[in-house]
Scaffold this active site. Structure first.
Site, PDB file in Angstrom:
ATOM      1  N   HIS A 191      40.862  40.995   1.683  1.00  0.00           N
ATOM      2  CA  HIS A 191      40.983  39.651   1.102  1.00  0.00           C
ATOM      3  C   HIS A 191      39.583  39.091   0.873  1.00  0.00           C
ATOM      4  CE1 HIS A 191      41.408  35.151   1.761  1.00  0.00           C
ATOM      5  NE2 HIS A 191      42.245  35.360   0.778  1.00  0.00           N
ATOM      6  N   ASN A 192      39.383  38.390  -0.242  1.00  0.00           N
ATOM      7  CA  ASN A 192      38.058  37.823  -0.542  1.00  0.00           C
ATOM      8  C   ASN A 192      36.959  38.866  -0.324  1.00  0.00           C
ATOM      9  OD1 ASN A 192      39.278  35.410  -1.066  1.00  0.00           O
ATOM     10  ND2 ASN A 192      38.499  34.333   0.720  1.00  0.00           N
TER      11      ASN A 192
ATOM     12  N   GLU B 107      40.051  42.450  -3.648  1.00  0.00           N
ATOM     13  CA  GLU B 107      40.340  41.201  -4.358  1.00  0.00           C
ATOM     14  C   GLU B 107      39.101  40.738  -5.124  1.00  0.00           C
ATOM     15  OE1 GLU B 107      42.158  36.739  -3.648  1.00  0.00           O
ATOM     16  OE2 GLU B 107      41.230  37.772  -1.965  1.00  0.00           O
TER      17      GLU B 107
ATOM     18  N   ASP C 123      37.903  37.419  -7.278  1.00  0.00           N
ATOM     19  CA  ASP C 123      38.141  36.033  -7.695  1.00  0.00           C
ATOM     20  C   ASP C 123      37.289  35.748  -8.933  1.00  0.00           C
ATOM     21  OD1 ASP C 123      39.751  34.105  -6.722  1.00  0.00           O
ATOM     22  OD2 ASP C 123      38.537  33.560  -5.013  1.00  0.00           O
TER      23      ASP C 123
ATOM     24  N   HIS D 238      34.151  32.247  -4.548  1.00  0.00           N
ATOM     25  CA  HIS D 238      35.323  31.552  -4.008  1.00  0.00           C
ATOM     26  C   HIS D 238      35.377  30.154  -4.619  1.00  0.00           C
ATOM     27  CE1 HIS D 238      38.680  31.555  -1.366  1.00  0.00           C
ATOM     28  NE2 HIS D 238      38.280  30.503  -0.699  1.00  0.00           N
TER      29      HIS D 238
ATOM     30  N   GLU E 264      42.205  37.626  -8.946  1.00  0.00           N
ATOM     31  CA  GLU E 264      42.619  36.229  -8.890  1.00  0.00           C
ATOM     32  C   GLU E 264      41.886  35.584 -10.057  1.00  0.00           C
ATOM     33  OE1 GLU E 264      42.999  32.334  -6.139  1.00  0.00           O
ATOM     34  OE2 GLU E 264      42.942  34.302  -5.177  1.00  0.00           O
TER      35      GLU E 264
END
Length: 637
Positions: free
Chosen positions: A171-172, A201, A203, A216, A250
């Site tokens: 994640h991230n 991931e 973003d 983020h 994302e």
């Protein structure tokens, strides 16, 4: 013989006279003896203090070598099988392998292979025998590790559909610290890929000069160009595993910059990028297997229209078109507003009070927004189409096998609590990704076990944050050759399963596990110690279905980190060993309420080796502590 061998090995280094600490370290390295510097300095000092000065003779070196290498617990075992206490014949060694290591199929060939590999003394080796020196080297080798050597290779069936596997997920991935102020860094991607992670991931946000950026959103984390991220992924994608890599986008970019993203994905990844169904078939009733998708990168994102339409477009045009995707969210994939918390929180209350039903939480009402998606990016989505999760019934009626859901941990936890049966039925059909709630500003992690227990494939953790949760993640994916895919137990793949973590029913194959913790060796000294001391104790913990959770603690050995002895036995009854993990954690007892972490090792219960085994230890950051280990006897039925 061993005496002559030893002098022959070391005499060159003593040609010019006695040696100092540096020379002693060099000689041990040459002999491939792992040592902890603090422990060596302490033993060295103890030796030189006997005759003042700071150099040692050959005799002194031998004493140091023995203090580090000749462990009494090994000697005891060796003498129990050797008739003269000096040599083990091949038949005596076979007896040891069968009786103590439970290697029932051990024969002359097995014994000979081990002797050839570990016996350092030529004359002994030529006679097909083993000296104590060879025995020590064998006992300290990977073959005597607590982790089954066959599980270090890919041994599972890799031809089942993707949804039948637990998939190592991050994640991230771009963050290397916390998610509010921390730096974004390409190292996040490199290190996750080198660890065998198979779902990253990214973003994505609009950047200046039509260059998409990764960070983020709505926070002060630093930014990195999307292009650079894809270049790093291209370089490291298949270094640790040949199995498919999923890029979970994302996506917060405008259609214009989404086209730039699509261009980079195609031009940088080239043939690695999967942009149409394998074999050209549009059989979308079953997901392909990891084997069929080897060396392929899959894009996980929202998709406009059908796959057939995408394929037709690919045949005809280079499209600069967009299409509206109607959804109860924008194009961003993590649905709970949970994931990207802005720095300024809105004043409106987020929870409705008064709704305390014990059913899954009510749907948040949200207006339908139209997210625009560039067809060029949409068309790159094949088997991993992001689909908003409504509820299990909605998925059962409408969702297709190539549509995946992402569910935030808070909502997922309620679903585990109130609808475990439906949750498992869902994960037998659809890839489900769980992600940490956005209030985890410091990028802390949740316990992944509760979501593995219901078959969630992509349980995404913050790889940059050390702790028990990441240790469970690392331990689980040590299995199956560390390839990032672990086949789920049958009761989590069978669509008609009756299994739930609370009610294991007929799926229980209970295991009775007994662990005799014998000793430790070269444990890291306490940070409070000026020499090489610690007050170590060991905690053994089982993670699994609720009734398997257990924790046992050893006694404390006072001021001995070099060679603490416990000789304590711990027993566990495990109902669902296929899901259970075991964690050995060594701590230094500073006070009754305060312990300092020294090292740990976590592995699947099904990967446990029986017999006398060494347990390697890892640092908080997951780095192997080369010289530190525990020694235990493992037995189960």
């Amino acid at each position: 013989t061993s005496h002559t061998w030893f002098w022959n090995v070391i005499q060159n280094d003593f040609k010019t006279g006695n040696i100092d600490l540096e020379g002693c370290m060099r000689l041990l390295e040459k002999m491939q003896i792992p040592f902890d510097e603090d422990h060596l300095k302490h033993i060295f000092k103890r030796t030189v203090d006997k005759h003042s000065g700071d150099i040692i003779s050959m005799e002194d070196f031998r004493a140091i070598y023995r203090a580090l290498v000749h462990r009494p617990e090994y000697e005891e075992l060796f003498k129990a099988y050797s008739s003269d206490g000096i040599i083990l014949s091949d038949t005596q060694f076979i007896k040891f392998l069968v009786k103590e290591q439970f290697q029932t199929d051990a024969d002359e060939t097995t014994a000979l292979e081990i002797i050839m590999k570990y016996e350092p003394i030529d004359e002994v080796r030529k006679k097909r025998q083993m000296s104590f020196e060879g025995f020590i080297r064998y006992m300290k080798s990977d073959e005597c590790s607590i982790f089954k050597s066959q599980h270090r290779t890919i041994y599972q069936d890799m031809n089942q559909p993707l949804c039948d596997y637990f998939i190592s997920s991050s994640h991230n991935t771009y963050l290397i610290a916390d998610q509010l102020m921390g730096p974004s860094h390409l190292w996040g991607y490199t290190s996750a890929l080198l660890k065998g992670c198979r779902c990253l991931e990214i973003d994505c946000w609009d950047g200046s000069n039509n260059e998409p950026i990764v960070y983020h959103g709505h926070t002060l984390t630093s930014r990195i160009p999307f292009r650079s991220v894809i270049q790093v992924i291209d370089k490291y994608a298949f270094m640790s595993s040949a199995y498919p890599l999923v890029l979970s986008l994302e996506n917060h970019c405008s259609p214009k910059q989404q086209e730039v993203m699509a261009h980079y994905l195609k031009s940088i990844l080239g043939d690695k990028l999967l942009s149409s169904p394998i074999g050209g078939e549009v059989d979308m009733t079953r997901l392909p297997s990891p084997e069929a998708l080897k060396f392929k990168v899959l894009i996980k994102n929202k998709k406009a229209g059908t796959l057939e339409e995408s394929m037709l477009r690919m045949d005809y045009t280079d499209h600069a078109e967009t299409e509206e995707v109607s959804d109860t969210d924008s194009l961003s994939e993590d649905e709970e507003t949970d994931d990207t918390l802005p720095l300024r929180r809105s004043k409106s209350p987020t929870k409705r009070k008064g709704d305390r039903r014990s059913s899954p939480p009510p749907q948040k009402k949200s207006k339908v927004t139209k997210g625009k998606i560039a067809l060029a990016l949409s068309d790159l989505v094949v088997y991993t189409k992001s689909q908003k999760f409504v509820n299990f019934e909605h998925s059962r009626m409408n969702q297709q096998c190539f549509e995946n859901n992402s569910i935030g941990e808070s909502r997922a936890r309620k679903l585990v609590k109130y609808s475990a049966k439906e949750f498992i039925s869902h994960t037998t059909r659809f890839i489900t990704r769980i992600y940490p709630k956005g209030t985890r500003m410091s990028s802390s992690n949740y316990n992944p076990q509760e979501f593995w227990n219901v078959g969630c494939q992509m349980v995404a953790l913050n790889f940059q944050t050390p702790g028990t949760q990441m240790e469970l993640q690392d331990g689980k994916f040590l299995d199956n050759g560390g390839c990032g895919y672990v086949l789920k137990p049958y009761f989590l793949r069978d669509r008609n399963t009756t299994f739930t973590p609370q009610n294991v029913g007929g799926h229980s194959k209970p295991m009775s596990l007994s662990i005799r913790l014998i000793s430790g060796h070269q444990l890291p000294p306490s940070s409070l110690s000026k020499t090489n001391k610690a007050d170590p104790k060991v905690q053994i913990e089982i993670f699994g279905v609720p009734e398997d959770q257990a924790r046992k603690k050893s006694s404390v050995v006072k001021s001995n980190a070099l060679s603490p002895k416990w000789n304590e036995t711990f027993s566990f009854n495990i109902q669902v060993p296929e899901l259970a993990m075991i964690r050995f954690c060594v701590e230094d007892e500073i006070s009754l309420v305060n312990n300092e972490f020294l090292g740990q090792f976590t592995l699947p219960v099904m990967s446990l080796n029986t017999g006398y085994r060494n347990i390697p230890l890892m640092s908080r950051e997951g780095i192997k502590l080369e010289s530190a280990s525990l020694f235990a006897h493992i037995w189960y039925y």
